[in-house]
Design a protein around this motif. Structure first.
Motif, short mmCIF file in Angstrom:
data_model
loop_
_atom_site.label_atom_id
_atom_site.label_comp_id
_atom_site.label_asym_id
_atom_site.label_seq_id
_atom_site.Cartn_x
_atom_site.Cartn_y
_atom_site.Cartn_z
N UNK A 60 -49.96 46.09 -65.67
CA UNK A 60 -50.78 46.95 -64.83
C UNK A 60 -51.76 46.06 -64.07
N UNK A 61 -52.05 46.32 -62.85
CA UNK A 61 -51.69 47.51 -62.11
C UNK A 61 -50.30 47.44 -61.49
N UNK A 62 -49.69 46.27 -61.48
CA UNK A 62 -48.39 46.12 -60.83
C UNK A 62 -47.38 45.46 -61.74
N UNK A 63 -46.22 45.12 -61.18
CA UNK A 63 -45.14 44.52 -61.96
C UNK A 63 -45.41 43.06 -62.30
N UNK A 64 -44.58 42.56 -63.20
CA UNK A 64 -44.59 41.15 -63.58
C UNK A 64 -43.17 40.63 -63.42
N UNK A 65 -43.04 39.45 -62.84
CA UNK A 65 -41.74 38.80 -62.71
C UNK A 65 -41.81 37.49 -63.46
N UNK A 66 -40.77 37.23 -64.25
CA UNK A 66 -40.76 36.07 -65.15
C UNK A 66 -39.47 35.30 -64.93
N UNK A 67 -39.59 33.98 -64.86
CA UNK A 67 -38.42 33.11 -64.85
C UNK A 67 -38.60 32.13 -66.01
N UNK A 68 -37.63 32.10 -66.91
CA UNK A 68 -37.70 31.22 -68.08
C UNK A 68 -37.29 29.81 -67.64
N UNK A 69 -38.27 28.89 -67.64
CA UNK A 69 -38.02 27.52 -67.21
C UNK A 69 -37.39 26.68 -68.32
N UNK A 70 -37.96 26.76 -69.53
CA UNK A 70 -37.44 25.99 -70.67
C UNK A 70 -37.49 26.85 -71.92
N UNK A 71 -36.66 26.51 -72.88
CA UNK A 71 -36.68 27.20 -74.17
C UNK A 71 -36.09 28.59 -74.11
N UNK A 72 -36.45 29.40 -75.10
CA UNK A 72 -35.98 30.78 -75.19
C UNK A 72 -37.17 31.71 -75.37
N UNK A 73 -37.25 32.70 -74.50
CA UNK A 73 -38.31 33.70 -74.51
C UNK A 73 -37.79 34.96 -75.19
N UNK A 74 -38.62 35.55 -76.03
CA UNK A 74 -38.28 36.80 -76.71
C UNK A 74 -39.29 37.85 -76.27
N UNK A 75 -38.81 39.02 -75.86
CA UNK A 75 -39.72 40.06 -75.34
C UNK A 75 -40.05 41.15 -76.35
N UNK A 76 -39.69 40.91 -77.62
CA UNK A 76 -39.90 41.92 -78.65
C UNK A 76 -38.63 42.68 -78.96
N UNK A 77 -37.63 42.54 -78.10
CA UNK A 77 -36.35 43.23 -78.30
C UNK A 77 -35.16 42.28 -78.24
N UNK A 78 -35.22 41.27 -77.35
CA UNK A 78 -34.07 40.36 -77.21
C UNK A 78 -34.54 38.99 -76.72
N UNK A 79 -33.65 38.02 -76.85
CA UNK A 79 -33.91 36.65 -76.43
C UNK A 79 -33.38 36.42 -75.02
N UNK A 80 -34.11 35.57 -74.27
CA UNK A 80 -33.72 35.18 -72.92
C UNK A 80 -33.79 33.66 -72.81
N UNK A 81 -32.67 32.99 -72.61
CA UNK A 81 -32.67 31.52 -72.51
C UNK A 81 -33.15 31.04 -71.15
N UNK A 82 -33.41 29.74 -71.07
CA UNK A 82 -33.80 29.11 -69.81
C UNK A 82 -32.81 29.50 -68.72
N UNK A 83 -33.34 29.77 -67.53
CA UNK A 83 -32.51 30.19 -66.41
C UNK A 83 -32.49 31.69 -66.21
N UNK A 84 -33.13 32.45 -67.10
CA UNK A 84 -33.14 33.91 -67.00
C UNK A 84 -34.31 34.39 -66.16
N UNK A 85 -34.05 35.38 -65.30
CA UNK A 85 -35.09 36.05 -64.52
C UNK A 85 -35.27 37.45 -65.08
#
Length: 111
Positions: A60-85
């Protein structure tokens, strides 16, 4: 390099290593790369292995855009490896975490 590019109003650049680091939570650091007068901003978020946001990250107040540069990001539900938008619309939420550490590029198009 074309000199006319450098002469354009508003054109800027910065190296991530030159940006001040702010620890937002233990083991989680933010480097602000750019911020517009409108409030839009770009940043790099560095998360050490085994770290997580201590609560929901609500967009809030607007959206968020994420690009995973290195490693693996977890959003609380699933994993996203490097290269994921990821695009998180305004009002959505997640609980950022990482088991092995990660670096993210964040863009907030609205202030």
């Amino acid at each position: 390099m074309h000199p006319e590019i450098l002469a354009q109003e508003g054109y800027s650049s910065v190296h991530v290593d030159d940006c001040p680091v702010r620890e937002v939570f233990p083991g989680i650091r933010l480097r602000l790369l750019w911020k517009a007068q409108s409030g839009a901003q770009a940043a790099v978020l560095e998360m050490d292995a085994g770290t997580s946001w201590p609560r929901r990250d609500i967009h809030a107040p607007g959206p968020e855009e994420v690009y995973v540069l290195t490693g693996t990001f977890h959003d609380g539900a699933r994993d996203y490896p490097a290269g994921t938008f990821l695009h998180a619309p305004a009002g959505s939420w997640h609980v950022p975490a990482t088991a092995g550490g990660c670096t993210l590029f964040l863009f907030y198009p609205e202030g």
